[in-house]
Scaffold this motif. Structure first.
Motif, PDB file in Angstrom:
ATOM      1  N   GLY A   1       0.805  -1.209   0.000  1.00  0.00           N
ATOM      2  CA  GLY A   1       0.000   0.000   0.000  1.00  0.00           C
ATOM      3  C   GLY A   1       0.840   1.262   0.000  1.00  0.00           C
ATOM      4  N   ALA A   2       2.090   1.139   0.474  1.00  0.00           N
ATOM      5  CA  ALA A   2       3.007   2.284   0.498  1.00  0.00           C
ATOM      6  C   ALA A   2       3.876   2.338  -0.749  1.00  0.00           C
ATOM      7  N   GLY A   3       3.608   1.444  -1.722  1.00  0.00           N
ATOM      8  CA  GLY A   3       4.343   1.493  -2.984  1.00  0.00           C
ATOM      9  C   GLY A   3       5.465   0.494  -3.125  1.00  0.00           C
ATOM     10  N   PHE A   4       5.703  -0.334  -2.100  1.00  0.00           N
ATOM     11  CA  PHE A   4       6.789  -1.314  -2.157  1.00  0.00           C
ATOM     12  C   PHE A   4       6.199  -2.629  -2.675  1.00  0.00           C
ATOM     13  N   THR A   5       6.035  -2.702  -3.979  1.00  0.00           N
ATOM     14  CA  THR A   5       5.227  -3.747  -4.591  1.00  0.00           C
ATOM     15  C   THR A   5       6.020  -4.951  -5.075  1.00  0.00           C
ATOM     16  N   SER A   6       7.330  -4.868  -5.118  1.00  0.00           N
ATOM     17  CA  SER A   6       8.157  -5.965  -5.631  1.00  0.00           C
ATOM     18  C   SER A   6       8.849  -6.687  -4.488  1.00  0.00           C
ATOM     19  N   VAL A   7       9.218  -7.930  -4.744  1.00  0.00           N
ATOM     20  CA  VAL A   7       9.874  -8.719  -3.697  1.00  0.00           C
ATOM     21  C   VAL A   7      10.936  -9.606  -4.332  1.00  0.00           C
ATOM     22  N   VAL A   8      12.021  -9.805  -3.610  1.00  0.00           N
ATOM     23  CA  VAL A   8      13.067 -10.722  -4.039  1.00  0.00           C
ATOM     24  C   VAL A   8      13.638 -11.377  -2.782  1.00  0.00           C
ATOM     25  N   ALA A   9      13.862 -12.686  -2.871  1.00  0.00           N
ATOM     26  CA  ALA A   9      14.535 -13.387  -1.780  1.00  0.00           C
ATOM     27  C   ALA A   9      16.021 -13.044  -1.834  1.00  0.00           C
ATOM     28  N   THR A  10      16.617 -12.752  -0.691  1.00  0.00           N
ATOM     29  CA  THR A  10      18.019 -12.340  -0.681  1.00  0.00           C
ATOM     30  C   THR A  10      18.956 -13.388  -0.102  1.00  0.00           C
ATOM     31  N   ASP A  11      18.576 -14.053   0.972  1.00  0.00           N
ATOM     32  CA  ASP A  11      19.463 -15.061   1.544  1.00  0.00           C
ATOM     33  C   ASP A  11      18.727 -15.842   2.621  1.00  0.00           C
ATOM     34  N   CYS A  12      19.338 -16.934   3.036  1.00  0.00           N
ATOM     35  CA  CYS A  12      18.795 -17.706   4.149  1.00  0.00           C
ATOM     36  C   CYS A  12      19.949 -18.230   4.989  1.00  0.00           C
ATOM     37  N   GLU A  13      19.649 -18.504   6.254  1.00  0.00           N
ATOM     38  CA  GLU A  13      20.622 -19.072   7.178  1.00  0.00           C
ATOM     39  C   GLU A  13      19.961 -20.266   7.861  1.00  0.00           C
ATOM     40  N   GLN A  14      20.719 -21.343   8.028  1.00  0.00           N
ATOM     41  CA  GLN A  14      20.182 -22.514   8.700  1.00  0.00           C
ATOM     42  C   GLN A  14      21.127 -22.984   9.797  1.00  0.00           C
ATOM     43  N   GLU A  15      20.539 -23.440  10.895  1.00  0.00           N
ATOM     44  CA  GLU A  15      21.291 -24.032  12.006  1.00  0.00           C
ATOM     45  C   GLU A  15      20.709 -25.415  12.254  1.00  0.00           C
ATOM     46  N   TYR A  16      21.571 -26.420  12.317  1.00  0.00           N
ATOM     47  CA  TYR A  16      21.130 -27.803  12.447  1.00  0.00           C
ATOM     48  C   TYR A  16      21.435 -28.306  13.853  1.00  0.00           C
ATOM     49  N   LEU A  17      20.423 -28.839  14.513  1.00  0.00           N
ATOM     50  CA  LEU A  17      20.559 -29.297  15.898  1.00  0.00           C
ATOM     51  C   LEU A  17      20.568 -30.814  16.010  1.00  0.00           C
TER      52      LEU A  17
END
Length: 299
Positions: free
Chosen positions: A85-101
């Motif tokens: 609604g504020a004009g930020f209409t696009s999206v892109v994934a940038t990164d992910c982090e994973q921790e394994y237990l």
């Protein structure tokens, strides 16, 4: 307005994005096999009676698929609606982090909770201006903590498109310099282990099979087929003209390389389509290997 908007966005930090989510399937051997085949990962730990799932599959067991996510709350949709609604209409994934237990094994039942962990201040990038949103998912296997997955996206207002930009340059370092030297000579070189003879690509300093750091190269014949592919539509990037096809190409020598599929319309690319190596000059400065598809050549 900017400060007011950011205050409203920050109010979503700590709110649940998914509560008491349940994985649609238990950890299972077919999905592990499909993953390993797609990744070209033949590690013996991922097969047989004592198999574990590859750790990087952590997110897979929580994904909702086409029918949607179980346990999803309204908070994330509200946050996205506020940004759009504020004009930020696009999206892109940038990164992910994973921790394994703990390792995940076939039969484990997966449950999870997700939270909107953080919303950054307003940032300006080459894509445009917007906000980075980080969601943290805590994954459990049979009720015991199994790992954490953080996924970060950029929700932005696209920049006005100007003249076409130069294509990004490859990162050349001591481990892959020989590959790019070969490309400059219109030769696609594959590493061959000096210890066990295994071919490998992309270039690495050591062999994943025997650990040897001795190697030489063989030149690819240039023939191959499309093992998998995606058609890129978003996000738009000034140096490219979407839509275009990016293929995972299986070379005749048995290794795979990610490259552009050219000579065939993006919607005509098919898995199994035969391709042939060629080289293209980029901005008059460097060469790139690409693969020309043969329309109608797939089974």
């Amino acid at each position: 307005m900017t400060d007011e908007l950011y205050a409203r966005l920050k109010a979503y930090e700590g709110q649940a994005a998914a509560a008491s989510g349940v994985g649609k399937d238990p950890v299972n051997e077919p999905m592990i096999r499909h993953w390993c085949e797609a990744m070209g990962d033949s590690n013996a730990a991922y097969a047989g009676p004592d198999a574990v799932a590859p750790p990087t599959m952590l997110q897979v067991w929580t994904m909702g698929g086409l029918s949607g996510h179980a346990g999803r709350t309204a908070a994330q949709d509200e946050l996205f609606a506020l940004l759009e609604g504020a004009g930020f209409t696009s999206v892109v994934a940038t990164d992910c982090e994973q921790e394994y237990l703990r390792p995940l094994r076939p039969g484990n039942r997966i449950t999870y909770d997700a939270v909107i962990e953080s919303v950054s201040g307003r940032k300006t990038t080459k894509l445009g201006t917007g906000y980075f949103i980080t969601t943290r998912t805590d994954v459990r296997a049979d009720g015991e903590p199994a790992g954490t997955h953080r996924f970060r996206i950029f929700k932005y207002a696209p920049r006005a498109r100007g003249p076409k930009a130069n294509r990004p340059r490859p990162v050349i370092n001591r481990d892959n310099a020989g590959f790019w030297e070969g490309v400059a000579e219109h030769r696609l070189l594959i590493q061959r282990c000096g210890g066990c003879g295994t071919l490998r690509f992309p270039w690495l300093p050591g062999c994943g099979c025997c650990g040897s750091q001795d190697w030489d190269t063989v030149e690819a014949s240039g023939s191959g087929s499309v093992f998998s592919y995606v058609v890129m539509h978003h996000p738009p990037f000034p140096a490219f003209d979407p839509p275009f096809a990016v293929g995972l190409i299986e070379l005749a020598e048995g290794v795979r390389i990610v490259s552009s599929v050219v000579g065939v319309a993006h919607d005509k690319v098919r898995i199994g389509m035969p391709v042939a190596l060629e080289f293209t000059s980029v901005d008059g400065e460097f060469e790139l290997p690409v693969f020309r598809g043969v329309q109608g050549g797939a089974d």
